[in-house]
Design a protein around this motif. Structure first.
Motif, PDB file in Angstrom:
ATOM      1  N   GLY A 174       0.783  -1.227   0.000  1.00 43.51           N
ATOM      2  CA  GLY A 174       0.000   0.000   0.000  1.00 43.51           C
ATOM      3  C   GLY A 174       0.815   1.277   0.000  1.00 43.51           C
ATOM      4  N   SER A 175       2.134   1.142  -0.131  1.00 42.21           N
ATOM      5  CA  SER A 175       2.994   2.315  -0.012  1.00 42.21           C
ATOM      6  C   SER A 175       3.017   3.146  -1.291  1.00 42.21           C
ATOM      7  N   ILE A 176       3.284   4.423  -1.121  1.00 44.51           N
ATOM      8  CA  ILE A 176       3.592   5.297  -2.236  1.00 44.51           C
ATOM      9  C   ILE A 176       4.551   6.373  -1.715  1.00 44.51           C
ATOM     10  N   THR A 177       5.590   6.614  -2.477  1.00 48.03           N
ATOM     11  CA  THR A 177       6.527   7.689  -2.170  1.00 48.03           C
ATOM     12  C   THR A 177       6.335   8.782  -3.205  1.00 48.03           C
ATOM     13  N   ALA A 178       6.158  10.000  -2.748  1.00 44.91           N
ATOM     14  CA  ALA A 178       5.923  11.126  -3.653  1.00 44.91           C
ATOM     15  C   ALA A 178       6.794  12.302  -3.230  1.00 44.91           C
ATOM     16  N   GLU A 179       7.314  13.009  -4.218  1.00 42.49           N
ATOM     17  CA  GLU A 179       8.142  14.174  -3.923  1.00 42.49           C
ATOM     18  C   GLU A 179       7.316  15.293  -3.290  1.00 42.49           C
ATOM     19  N   ALA A 180       7.967  16.073  -2.464  1.00 39.96           N
ATOM     20  CA  ALA A 180       7.319  17.234  -1.854  1.00 39.96           C
ATOM     21  C   ALA A 180       7.027  18.327  -2.884  1.00 39.96           C
ATOM     22  N   ASN A 181       7.486  18.144  -4.125  1.00 44.87           N
ATOM     23  CA  ASN A 181       7.135  19.060  -5.220  1.00 44.87           C
ATOM     24  C   ASN A 181       5.629  19.076  -5.468  1.00 44.87           C
ATOM     25  N   PHE A 182       4.949  17.969  -5.173  1.00 39.71           N
ATOM     26  CA  PHE A 182       3.493  17.940  -5.284  1.00 39.71           C
ATOM     27  C   PHE A 182       2.885  18.895  -4.262  1.00 39.71           C
ATOM     28  N   SER A 183       1.674  19.357  -4.536  1.00 44.44           N
ATOM     29  CA  SER A 183       1.003  20.248  -3.594  1.00 44.44           C
ATOM     30  C   SER A 183       0.599  19.491  -2.328  1.00 44.44           C
ATOM     31  N   ALA A 184       0.490  20.209  -1.240  1.00 46.93           N
ATOM     32  CA  ALA A 184       0.067  19.605   0.021  1.00 46.93           C
ATOM     33  C   ALA A 184      -1.339  19.030  -0.099  1.00 46.93           C
ATOM     34  N   GLU A 185      -2.202  19.705  -0.865  1.00 49.12           N
ATOM     35  CA  GLU A 185      -3.575  19.227  -1.061  1.00 49.12           C
ATOM     36  C   GLU A 185      -3.582  17.908  -1.811  1.00 49.12           C
TER      37      GLU A 185
END
Length: 595
Positions: A534-545
């Motif tokens: 169930g994991s996903i790693t996403a960069e903080a470049n994405f919006s907080a929303e």
């Protein structure tokens, strides 16, 4: 939407080279300027990367390439993935008390394949000589190059281990007893002498092709193979298991192996045809994911939005689950690609993609493969395959790590195209071979030590590599070369890049600069083979929303710092002959050049 780029998309008509290090890209461009073609440039670039990024690739490693030759007017695959040695039997490895192949050391080694792959590319597709393509690597090994901070940190983290356990590596990477300082001028004179001797033995023959064959003989049937054989027969070194083991690779294994040219595996997606390596790698997972995504209107989704990321991630989970059950060397196992890539199979599997994140590993159960399915699922429920932190293929238990591989894309003015992902033989993988200046690979860790699986260990078998270069044809015309380092994440980062490029009108640099994401939901290909359901790693470049929306969909979210995920490069040739190239700003070292 408003797009952002960190640098311009490179444009030209003469040639473009893009790779994971600026010096290597400049070397490749220099080869084009010298009169070489895209294949010559890729070979020289590849050898230089072994010197510049020794923590990510080396002469003892491997490489697959997807290429387009204008002369042959054909897309092909060069398989330079070495095979398991004759002594690499299940009985021998389990008799050593192992349930998993360690991620480093001598038991993790298969036949080093990259050198023969480069020589095959040079002989059959290039124009220049062995000296021409090796001279840049000899220069940087002999006269030095600015050490990347990450190389320095990797060596420093291994210093005490090398001193105690791998003294030959200590001599090479810590000359004078200390790790090289970041940006200091670092040399590998022993490797330089190895390549000089290869060139000398090549030039003892007359004619370009005869010289290339002599170089291949020097490596696989001459002094290089002899040095490897002598060391492996005597050495008994500690590995990730915590125990000392001897290797099984011999000179005979090397002499009896050679790189090959194969047909690519392809899939049609809208106006594109994507060419990948076969199921001896993870290339088909990219194509399976495309087959699932055909049923979604990705163009209508925000390419940095939660629906886009969620839908792609859920499709990847299904494709990679099939990888675990069905992929392997097709010379040893039947791989039902006709079913896995069929519209009917995709339509059924697509029904499993909902608005909620999945947390179960859900491969398809195909008729005629029930026992293989059951055996795989039973194995993945064993203690050594349980959920846990996912490791990269470096010695992560000893040192900081990022990346594991390099990538190169080249297109010349004639329209020849190369996408190649060299890897293996990292300075962390095994001890330096005395007198050669390089070490062996650890690709055998991708085999399972359980019988009856497509990726079970067997002599002469290719491990299921994660290396996966890509070549795209637009409306049947070879157009796009792209790829990235990153182990199991390679297909995932490439997929996000390609879909944004294909659906959202971005140029190469815009698509590369978009925030990236990946999942570790399925078992890692690397020791200790764990996963994070169930994991996903996403960069903080994405919006907080957007990140919050992923959490609400049930994803187990890890937010990576900005600009830290993926090392994509890409090159394109338009129908008009205009060339384009781009490279990621992440890690501040990949560059595209061209004119």
């Amino acid at each position: 939407m408003t797009t952002f780029t960190t640098r311009p998309e490179i444009l030209g008509t003469f040639g473009v080279v893009t790779s994971t290090h600026w010096i290597a890209s400049a070397v490749g461009m220099g080869i084009l300027e010298k009169g070489g073609n895209a294949f010559d440039a890729a070979v020289a670039t590849g050898f230089v990367l072994q010197v510049l990024e020794p923590h990510l690739c080396g002469p003892g490693g491997d490489m697959p390439a997807v290429i387009y030759s204008k002369k042959k007017d054909k897309v092909e695959v060069i398989c330079a993935q070495g095979t398991a040695p004759a002594g690499a039997t299940l009985e021998h490895y389990t008799g050593e008390g192992l349930s998993l192949i360690p991620g480093d050391g001598l038991l993790a080694t298969v036949v080093p394949g990259s050198f023969d792959g480069w020589m095959l590319m040079l002989r059959d597709y290039g124009k220049l000589s062995v000296r021409d393509v090796l001279e840049p690597a000899i220069h940087y090994a002999e006269h030095g190059h600015p050490v990347l901070p990450r190389v320095s940190a990797t060596i420093a983290g291994l210093a005490e281990f090398y001193r105690k356990e791998w003294p030959t590596s200590y001599e090479t990477w810590l000359p004078g007893g200390s790790a090289p300082e970041p940006w200091s001028n670092f040399k590998n004179p022993v490797l330089a002498e190895t390549w000089k001797r290869v060139v000398s033995e090549a030039e003892s023959k007359s004619g370009r092709e005869a010289q290339i064959e002599a170089a291949r003989d020097a490596f696989y049937r001459g002094f290089v193979a002899e040095a490897i054989d002598t060391y492996v027969r005597k050495a008994e070194v500690v590995d990730a298991s915590g125990q000392h083991h001897k290797g099984v690779l011999t000179a005979d294994d090397m002499a009896n192996w050679s790189a090959t040219i194969e047909e690519p595996l392809t899939y049609d997606y809208h106006n594109w045809t994507i060419a990948k390596i076969g199921p001896w790698g993870q290339g088909p997972a990219f194509l399976q994911t495309l087959s699932l995504l055909k049923g979604f209107d990705l163009k209508a989704m925000d390419p940095a939005g939660a629906d886009f990321v969620h839908t792609i991630t859920e499709a990847m989970k299904l494709a990679f689950a099939d990888r675990e059950v069905y992929y392997g060397d097709p010379k040893f196992t039947k791989v039902p690609l006709d079913i896995l890539l069929s519209d009917a199979y995709a339509a059924e599997r697509r029904k499993l993609i909902t608005s909620e994140a999945s947390h179960s590993l859900r491969p398809g159960k195909l008729a005629g493969f029930e026992s293989q399915f059951d055996l795989t699922m039973d194995m993945l429920d064993t203690p050594e395959a349980k959920a846990g932190a996912v490791y990269e293929p470096t010695m992560s238990h000893l040192t900081e790590k990022r990346g594991d591989t390099v990538h190169i894309d080249v297109i010349d003015r004639e329209g020849n195209m190369v996408s190649v992902t060299p890897s293996g033989g990292w300075l962390q993988s095994s001890p330096i071979i005395p007198g050669l200046g390089f070490c062996l690979n650890s690709r055998a860790q991708m085999f399972w030590l359980k019988p009856g699986l497509p990726s079970s260990l067997a002599p002469g078998k290719r491990p299921r590599t994660t290396l996966t270069p890509s070549l795209g044809l637009y409306q049947g015309r070879p157009t796009l070369a792209f790829g990235t380092p990153g182990g199991d994440q390679q297909e995932q980062w490439q997929l996000a890049f390609f879909l944004r490029y294909a659906h959202h009108g971005m140029n190469l640099q815009e698509a590369i600069d978009q925030p990236l994401f990946h999942t570790s939901h399925f078992p890692s290909s690397f020791y200790p083979r764990t996963r994070e359901p169930g994991s996903i790693t996403a960069e903080a470049n994405f919006s907080a929303e957007m990140l919050d929306a992923l959490r609400k969909k049930g994803h187990k979210l890890t937010v990576a710092p900005e600009w830290t995920v993926g090392r994509l490069t890409a090159a394109r040739r338009d129908a008009s002959g205009l060339l384009r190239a781009a490279a990621t700003p992440r890690l501040m070292q990949a560059y595209a050049v061209g004119r």
